[in-house]
Design a protein around this motif. Structure first.
Motif, short mmCIF file in Angstrom:
data_model
loop_
_atom_site.label_atom_id
_atom_site.label_comp_id
_atom_site.label_asym_id
_atom_site.label_seq_id
_atom_site.Cartn_x
_atom_site.Cartn_y
_atom_site.Cartn_z
N THR A 45 20.22 42.28 -55.16
CA THR A 45 18.76 42.21 -55.29
C THR A 45 18.23 40.87 -54.80
O THR A 45 17.23 40.81 -54.07
CB THR A 45 18.34 42.43 -56.76
OG1 THR A 45 18.84 43.70 -57.19
CG2 THR A 45 16.84 42.38 -56.91
N GLY A 46 18.89 39.78 -55.18
CA GLY A 46 18.49 38.45 -54.71
C GLY A 46 18.59 38.32 -53.21
O GLY A 46 17.70 37.76 -52.55
N ALA A 47 19.67 38.85 -52.63
CA ALA A 47 19.82 38.81 -51.18
C ALA A 47 18.74 39.64 -50.49
O ALA A 47 18.22 39.25 -49.44
CB ALA A 47 21.20 39.31 -50.79
N ALA A 48 18.39 40.77 -51.08
CA ALA A 48 17.32 41.60 -50.51
C ALA A 48 15.97 40.89 -50.57
O ALA A 48 15.18 40.97 -49.62
CB ALA A 48 17.25 42.94 -51.24
N VAL A 49 15.71 40.17 -51.66
CA VAL A 49 14.46 39.41 -51.78
C VAL A 49 14.40 38.33 -50.69
O VAL A 49 13.36 38.12 -50.06
CB VAL A 49 14.32 38.79 -53.18
CG1 VAL A 49 13.20 37.78 -53.24
CG2 VAL A 49 14.11 39.88 -54.22
N ILE A 50 15.53 37.66 -50.45
CA ILE A 50 15.57 36.64 -49.40
C ILE A 50 15.32 37.26 -48.03
O ILE A 50 14.54 36.72 -47.23
CB ILE A 50 16.93 35.90 -49.43
CG1 ILE A 50 17.05 35.08 -50.71
CG2 ILE A 50 17.10 35.02 -48.20
CD1 ILE A 50 18.43 34.53 -50.97
N LEU A 51 15.94 38.38 -47.75
CA LEU A 51 15.76 39.06 -46.47
C LEU A 51 14.31 39.50 -46.26
O LEU A 51 13.73 39.28 -45.20
CB LEU A 51 16.69 40.26 -46.37
CG LEU A 51 16.58 41.09 -45.10
CD1 LEU A 51 17.01 40.26 -43.89
CD2 LEU A 51 17.42 42.34 -45.21
N VAL A 52 13.71 40.09 -47.29
CA VAL A 52 12.31 40.54 -47.19
C VAL A 52 11.38 39.35 -47.00
O VAL A 52 10.43 39.40 -46.21
CB VAL A 52 11.92 41.38 -48.43
CG1 VAL A 52 10.43 41.62 -48.49
CG2 VAL A 52 12.67 42.69 -48.43
N ALA A 53 11.64 38.24 -47.70
CA ALA A 53 10.80 37.04 -47.55
C ALA A 53 10.86 36.52 -46.12
O ALA A 53 9.84 36.13 -45.54
CB ALA A 53 11.23 35.97 -48.54
N CYS A 54 12.06 36.52 -45.53
CA CYS A 54 12.19 36.06 -44.15
C CYS A 54 11.46 36.98 -43.18
O CYS A 54 10.77 36.52 -42.26
CB CYS A 54 13.66 35.95 -43.78
SG CYS A 54 14.54 34.64 -44.64
N LEU A 55 11.58 38.28 -43.38
CA LEU A 55 10.90 39.23 -42.51
C LEU A 55 9.38 39.13 -42.63
O LEU A 55 8.66 39.15 -41.63
CB LEU A 55 11.37 40.65 -42.81
CG LEU A 55 12.82 40.96 -42.45
CD1 LEU A 55 13.20 42.36 -42.95
CD2 LEU A 55 13.03 40.85 -40.96
N VAL A 56 8.88 39.01 -43.86
CA VAL A 56 7.44 38.89 -44.07
C VAL A 56 6.92 37.60 -43.44
O VAL A 56 5.84 37.57 -42.84
CB VAL A 56 7.09 38.97 -45.58
CG1 VAL A 56 5.66 38.58 -45.84
CG2 VAL A 56 7.37 40.35 -46.11
N THR A 57 7.69 36.53 -43.54
CA THR A 57 7.29 35.27 -42.92
C THR A 57 7.19 35.41 -41.40
O THR A 57 6.22 34.92 -40.80
CB THR A 57 8.30 34.16 -43.29
OG1 THR A 57 8.33 34.02 -44.70
CG2 THR A 57 7.91 32.84 -42.66
N MET A 58 8.16 36.08 -40.79
CA MET A 58 8.11 36.27 -39.34
C MET A 58 6.91 37.12 -38.93
O MET A 58 6.24 36.83 -37.94
CB MET A 58 9.40 36.90 -38.84
CG MET A 58 10.57 35.94 -38.85
SD MET A 58 12.05 36.53 -38.01
CE MET A 58 12.45 38.01 -38.91
N VAL A 59 6.62 38.16 -39.70
CA VAL A 59 5.48 39.03 -39.39
C VAL A 59 4.18 38.24 -39.55
O VAL A 59 3.28 38.32 -38.70
CB VAL A 59 5.49 40.28 -40.28
CG1 VAL A 59 4.18 41.04 -40.18
CG2 VAL A 59 6.66 41.18 -39.92
N MET A 60 4.07 37.46 -40.62
CA MET A 60 2.84 36.68 -40.83
C MET A 60 2.66 35.63 -39.73
O MET A 60 1.54 35.39 -39.27
CB MET A 60 2.87 35.99 -42.20
CG MET A 60 2.66 36.94 -43.35
SD MET A 60 2.64 36.10 -44.93
CE MET A 60 1.08 35.24 -44.87
#
Length: 68
Positions: A45-60
């Motif tokens: 779950t923690g690794a998934a949160v990190i991955l989603v945060a990175c993807l959202v940052t790139m999209v933003m």
């Protein structure tokens, strides 16, 4: 009239904040999982949160909410 992107100084952009806070939350989850176990579902779950945060940052950043 052309719309220019807002300039953010020293990474103080919405994309940077979302990325920093999201990765921090993910690392806290992984650290808690390491201390109580290891609890593999919490690590994942923690690794998934990190991955989603990175993807959202790139999209933003692509949308113009980040440092150019």
């Amino acid at each position: 009239m052309a719309r220019t992107a807002k300039y953010y100084h020293h990474g103080r952009s919405p994309a940077a904040w979302v990325g920093s806070v999201g990765v921090a939350i993910g690392f806290v989850l992984v650290a808690i999982a390491a201390m109580i176990g290891p609890s593999w579902p919490l690590v994942i779950t923690g690794a998934a949160v990190i991955l989603v945060a990175c993807l959202v940052t790139m999209v933003m950043k692509t949308m113009g909410f980040g440092q150019p």
